[in-house]
Design a protein around this motif. Structure first.
Motif, PDB file in Angstrom:
ATOM      1  N   LEU A 102     -11.177  -0.080   1.643  1.00 56.85           N
ATOM      2  CA  LEU A 102      -9.929  -0.752   2.008  1.00 56.85           C
ATOM      3  C   LEU A 102      -9.311  -1.432   0.795  1.00 56.85           C
ATOM      4  O   LEU A 102      -8.083  -1.419   0.612  1.00 56.85           O
ATOM      5  CB  LEU A 102     -10.199  -1.769   3.124  1.00 56.85           C
ATOM      6  CG  LEU A 102      -8.998  -2.617   3.569  1.00 56.85           C
ATOM      7  CD1 LEU A 102      -7.880  -1.742   4.117  1.00 56.85           C
ATOM      8  CD2 LEU A 102      -9.430  -3.647   4.614  1.00 56.85           C
ATOM      9  N   PHE A 103     -10.147  -2.012  -0.049  1.00 60.75           N
ATOM     10  CA  PHE A 103      -9.657  -2.622  -1.295  1.00 60.75           C
ATOM     11  C   PHE A 103      -8.988  -1.575  -2.191  1.00 60.75           C
ATOM     12  O   PHE A 103      -7.912  -1.815  -2.755  1.00 60.75           O
ATOM     13  CB  PHE A 103     -10.832  -3.293  -2.017  1.00 60.75           C
ATOM     14  CG  PHE A 103     -10.557  -3.652  -3.444  1.00 60.75           C
ATOM     15  CD1 PHE A 103      -9.768  -4.748  -3.775  1.00 60.75           C
ATOM     16  CD2 PHE A 103     -11.095  -2.888  -4.476  1.00 60.75           C
ATOM     17  CE1 PHE A 103      -9.524  -5.074  -5.100  1.00 60.75           C
ATOM     18  CE2 PHE A 103     -10.859  -3.204  -5.792  1.00 60.75           C
ATOM     19  CZ  PHE A 103     -10.061  -4.303  -6.111  1.00 60.75           C
ATOM     20  N   LEU A 104      -9.600  -0.416  -2.330  1.00 65.08           N
ATOM     21  CA  LEU A 104      -9.002   0.632  -3.157  1.00 65.08           C
ATOM     22  C   LEU A 104      -7.664   1.094  -2.595  1.00 65.08           C
ATOM     23  O   LEU A 104      -6.715   1.345  -3.346  1.00 65.08           O
ATOM     24  CB  LEU A 104      -9.970   1.821  -3.257  1.00 65.08           C
ATOM     25  CG  LEU A 104     -11.286   1.583  -3.994  1.00 65.08           C
ATOM     26  CD1 LEU A 104     -12.168   2.826  -3.914  1.00 65.08           C
ATOM     27  CD2 LEU A 104     -11.043   1.186  -5.446  1.00 65.08           C
ATOM     28  N   GLN A 105      -7.567   1.192  -1.272  1.00 61.83           N
ATOM     29  CA  GLN A 105      -6.306   1.614  -0.660  1.00 61.83           C
ATOM     30  C   GLN A 105      -5.213   0.576  -0.895  1.00 61.83           C
ATOM     31  O   GLN A 105      -4.058   0.921  -1.201  1.00 61.83           O
ATOM     32  CB  GLN A 105      -6.510   1.842   0.830  1.00 61.83           C
ATOM     33  CG  GLN A 105      -5.246   2.254   1.577  1.00 61.83           C
ATOM     34  CD  GLN A 105      -4.753   3.609   1.159  1.00 61.83           C
ATOM     35  OE1 GLN A 105      -5.381   4.619   1.420  1.00 61.83           O
ATOM     36  NE2 GLN A 105      -3.581   3.652   0.513  1.00 61.83           N
ATOM     37  N   LEU A 106      -5.546  -0.703  -0.755  1.00 59.14           N
ATOM     38  CA  LEU A 106      -4.558  -1.749  -0.976  1.00 59.14           C
ATOM     39  C   LEU A 106      -4.132  -1.817  -2.441  1.00 59.14           C
ATOM     40  O   LEU A 106      -2.980  -2.138  -2.749  1.00 59.14           O
ATOM     41  CB  LEU A 106      -5.116  -3.097  -0.511  1.00 59.14           C
ATOM     42  CG  LEU A 106      -5.273  -3.248   1.005  1.00 59.14           C
ATOM     43  CD1 LEU A 106      -6.027  -4.535   1.339  1.00 59.14           C
ATOM     44  CD2 LEU A 106      -3.912  -3.233   1.694  1.00 59.14           C
ATOM     45  N   LEU A 110      -0.293  -1.501  -3.754  1.00 64.10           N
ATOM     46  CA  LEU A 110       0.349  -2.430  -4.684  1.00 64.10           C
ATOM     47  C   LEU A 110       0.899  -1.690  -5.901  1.00 64.10           C
ATOM     48  O   LEU A 110       2.004  -1.994  -6.379  1.00 64.10           O
ATOM     49  CB  LEU A 110      -0.662  -3.495  -5.123  1.00 64.10           C
ATOM     50  CG  LEU A 110      -0.134  -4.608  -6.037  1.00 64.10           C
ATOM     51  CD1 LEU A 110       0.922  -5.437  -5.324  1.00 64.10           C
ATOM     52  CD2 LEU A 110      -1.274  -5.495  -6.527  1.00 64.10           C
ATOM     53  N   GLN A 111       0.173  -0.715  -6.398  1.00 56.07           N
ATOM     54  CA  GLN A 111       0.626   0.039  -7.566  1.00 56.07           C
ATOM     55  C   GLN A 111       1.872   0.868  -7.276  1.00 56.07           C
ATOM     56  O   GLN A 111       2.769   0.966  -8.106  1.00 56.07           O
ATOM     57  CB  GLN A 111      -0.498   0.954  -8.057  1.00 56.07           C
ATOM     58  CG  GLN A 111      -1.704   0.241  -8.609  1.00 56.07           C
ATOM     59  CD  GLN A 111      -2.842   1.199  -8.883  1.00 56.07           C
ATOM     60  OE1 GLN A 111      -2.679   2.416  -8.846  1.00 56.07           O
ATOM     61  NE2 GLN A 111      -4.026   0.647  -9.156  1.00 56.07           N
ATOM     62  N   HIS A 112       1.928   1.446  -6.106  1.00 55.29           N
ATOM     63  CA  HIS A 112       3.013   2.362  -5.765  1.00 55.29           C
ATOM     64  C   HIS A 112       4.193   1.680  -5.085  1.00 55.29           C
ATOM     65  O   HIS A 112       5.154   2.356  -4.720  1.00 55.29           O
ATOM     66  CB  HIS A 112       2.495   3.485  -4.881  1.00 55.29           C
ATOM     67  CG  HIS A 112       1.484   4.336  -5.574  1.00 55.29           C
ATOM     68  ND1 HIS A 112       0.546   5.090  -4.887  1.00 55.29           N
ATOM     69  CD2 HIS A 112       1.245   4.554  -6.887  1.00 55.29           C
ATOM     70  CE1 HIS A 112      -0.214   5.733  -5.760  1.00 55.29           C
ATOM     71  NE2 HIS A 112       0.186   5.425  -6.968  1.00 55.29           N
ATOM     72  N   LEU A 151      -1.325  -2.065 -12.531  1.00 53.26           N
ATOM     73  CA  LEU A 151      -1.552  -3.034 -11.465  1.00 53.26           C
ATOM     74  C   LEU A 151      -0.461  -3.006 -10.411  1.00 53.26           C
ATOM     75  O   LEU A 151      -0.741  -3.057  -9.213  1.00 53.26           O
ATOM     76  CB  LEU A 151      -1.673  -4.439 -12.056  1.00 53.26           C
ATOM     77  CG  LEU A 151      -2.803  -4.624 -13.080  1.00 53.26           C
ATOM     78  CD1 LEU A 151      -2.703  -5.995 -13.731  1.00 53.26           C
ATOM     79  CD2 LEU A 151      -4.158  -4.442 -12.417  1.00 53.26           C
ATOM     80  N   VAL A 152       0.797  -2.982 -10.850  1.00 47.31           N
ATOM     81  CA  VAL A 152       1.931  -3.004  -9.932  1.00 47.31           C
ATOM     82  C   VAL A 152       2.887  -1.887 -10.333  1.00 47.31           C
ATOM     83  O   VAL A 152       2.731  -1.238 -11.362  1.00 47.31           O
ATOM     84  CB  VAL A 152       2.646  -4.379  -9.954  1.00 47.31           C
ATOM     85  CG1 VAL A 152       1.756  -5.459  -9.373  1.00 47.31           C
ATOM     86  CG2 VAL A 152       3.075  -4.736 -11.367  1.00 47.31           C
TER      87      VAL A 152
END
Length: 534
Positions: A102-106, A110-112, A151-152
């Motif tokens: 779930l952390f990887l998906q979030l 955030l990146q996209h 990151l963003v």
């Protein structure tokens, strides 16, 4: 060729994709079980596989249908492993490996640009990502080490400097703790779990519909225009390119309609909406009924497969296995970004967001192909127009700074955009009259086709058609021909002759009347002409 090969990309960018082969008649559940087993995930119902068709339209794999029939553009068969249902309470997740995915998906959201936030929140979230990936801040680290990480969606050197300062304050947090803090912070954001679907409202304005654990959200920029909780939504449907939301608000029914770019996009939006409603609204999967929608001749059925969130939480509470040990994939290190003249063009200290419109087509659930500012709609009367506004009116408007940062309360109602509840009898979708016309047309077409088949069967010369001759010789067909077909044929002939007897006198009467009227008109005109000449 009865065996096919597919590739499944994981959430870890550095990890090798999973490659597996399957038979031609294998369903999606078999492939999903294989991937889940390889990843050693027990709380599996939050995840699913997704693929993209030739029109760049994303689809979730249906576990109950054949893989080859779903992925019509293959081979090759390429899928991605993603979070489909974002949990309403991340604290209820039992195992760390589920929390890690779930952390990887979030992080991807955030990146996209799917996880929208203000300046301060983006710095906090980025700090947790750095802490989870590289650990405590190292005094010997070179300046600008944050620039190696994506990151963003948009990040400047000023933003990266703030992230470095935030990273210094997180000393002592383990990777698991940093991931948990990141998830808890992301859970408080408005677009947590939102996969934006671009649509246009009745005015032609581009807006986005997203599904969350709370319900359906209508978003524009970084502001939530309206929110529909799952419990107030009575029906979700689509007809062609139009998507409908029927809700009961204050004991009155309101219907909102939106236009997608293609019928496939509208169908995908409808499937995602009814899937999320079933997962978050119902306690038991057996309570979810079959959903149908679409036009009369091209209807679509959808059945929820899997377990609801309530059942998933019950199953998570009963997990007895030891916490699995897993290796965290190293972060994808980007080439160090050099400072360019574009950094001086940013007036803000951090990346700027213009909502989902700044996302690329590849990051949308449906690619944006809207060419015209306005889209064609049937005429809508002013008294039946439903503004896309927030439902509650008990809050004061947020400050200008909060609105710019996207920190808008979920139930905020703009003061100048009061929701107008109208009589929805005239905008019921589709209208009762259109349904009645379709039913009548379908009935007439069926009668015509049946009559044509009967004429061919009983009237055509069948001396050279042994199959038709044998079919006519059946006892039941002979009874049908004698007791039903022949009397019906004679009745139709009598009606035709009777109609001819009525029409012929009327035609003669009209013909004689027309001749007499013409003679009278000629005499009047001729006499008038004679008088004027004299």
């Amino acid at each position: 060729m009865n065996r096919f090969q597919c590739t499944v990309r994981r959430l870890e960018e550095q990890a090798e994709p999973l490659v597996c082969s399957f038979e031609k008649d294998v369903r999606g559940q078999v492939l999903l079980d294989y991937v889940i087993e390889k990843l050693n995930i027990v709380e599996r119902d939050y995840f699913s596989l997704r693929f993209m068709d030739g029109e760049k339209q994303r689809h979730w794999i249906d576990p109950t249908k054949n893989i080859v029939k779903q992925m019509k553009g293959g081979p090759p068969y390429n899928l991605v492993f993603r979070v489909k249902f974002y949990p309403s309470n991340p604290q209820a997740i039992k195992e760390g490996i589920t929390r890690y995915h779930l952390f990887l998906q979030l992080c991807r959201d955030l990146q996209h640009g799917r996880l929208l936030c203000n300046k301060e929140d983006s710095v906090i979230l980025a700090g947790y990502i750095i802490q989870a990936n590289i650990g405590d801040y190292d005094l010997a680290a070179e300046d600008g080490y944050v620039s190696k990480f994506k990151l963003v969606s948009r990040q400047s050197s000023r933003f990266e400097k703030k992230v470095e300062n935030q990273h210094r304050c997180l000393r002592g947090l383990s990777a698991a703790d940093a991931e948990e803090h990141f998830i808890n912070k992301a859970h408080t954001l408005l677009t947590y779990g939102v996969d934006p679907h671009p649509v246009r409202d009745i005015y032609g304005t581009l807006v986005y519909i997203g599904m969350t654990y709370r319900g359906l959200s209508l978003l524009k920029g970084r502001v939530e225009l309206q929110h529909f909780p799952w419990k107030v939504i009575s029906r979700l449907s689509f007809d062609g390119r139009t998507f409908y939301i029927s809700a009961v608000i204050n004991e009155r029914k309101v219907v909102h309609r939106f236009r997608s770019e293609t019928s496939a996009a509208s169908k995908h939006l409808w499937k995602c909406a009814v899937d999320h409603q079933a997962f978050f609204k119902f306690e038991r999967s057996k309570d979810v009924s079959m959903k149908t929608s679409g036009s009369l001749f091209r209807g679509t059925r959808f059945k929820f497969s899997g377990r609801t969130q309530h059942e998933v939480l019950e199953q998570s509470a009963n997990i007895t296995r030891e916490e699995p040990i897993f290796a965290r994939s190293p972060p994808m290190v980007k080439p160090r970004r050099t400072k360019s003249f574009m950094d001086h063009l940013y007036t803000s200290d951090v990346h700027t967001y213009d909502g989902f419109s700044q996302m690329s087509d590849s990051n949308h659930s449906t690619p944006k192909r809207f060419d015209n500012q306005l889209m064609s709609y049937p005429p809508v009367t002013h008294e039946c127009i439903e503004e896309s506004t927030t439902l509650s009116d008990d809050l004061s408007p947020p400050s200008t700074q909060d609105a710019c940062d996207g920190a808008v309360p979920n139930n905020y109602l703009p003061a100048k955009r009061e929701a107008r509840i109208c009589n929805t009898d005239s905008i019921v979708q589709p209208s009762r009259m259109s349904i009645l016309v379709k039913i009548v047309l379908c009935f007439l077409v069926s009668i015509f086709v049946l009559s044509l088949c009967l004429i061919v069967l009983f009237e055509a010369d069948s001396t050279n058609l042994s199959a038709v001759r044998d079919f006519r010789s059946l006892h039941c067909i002979e009874d049908f021909h004698i007791h039903f077909y022949m009397p019906s044929k004679q009745s139709i002939v009598r009606i035709a002759l009777w109609f001819q007897d009525i029409v012929e006198p009327v035609r003669m009467l009209l013909s004689n009347g027309s001749i007499s009227i013409a003679r009278k008109l000629h005499s009047v005109l001729f006499s008038g002409f004679t008088e004027s000449s004299s």
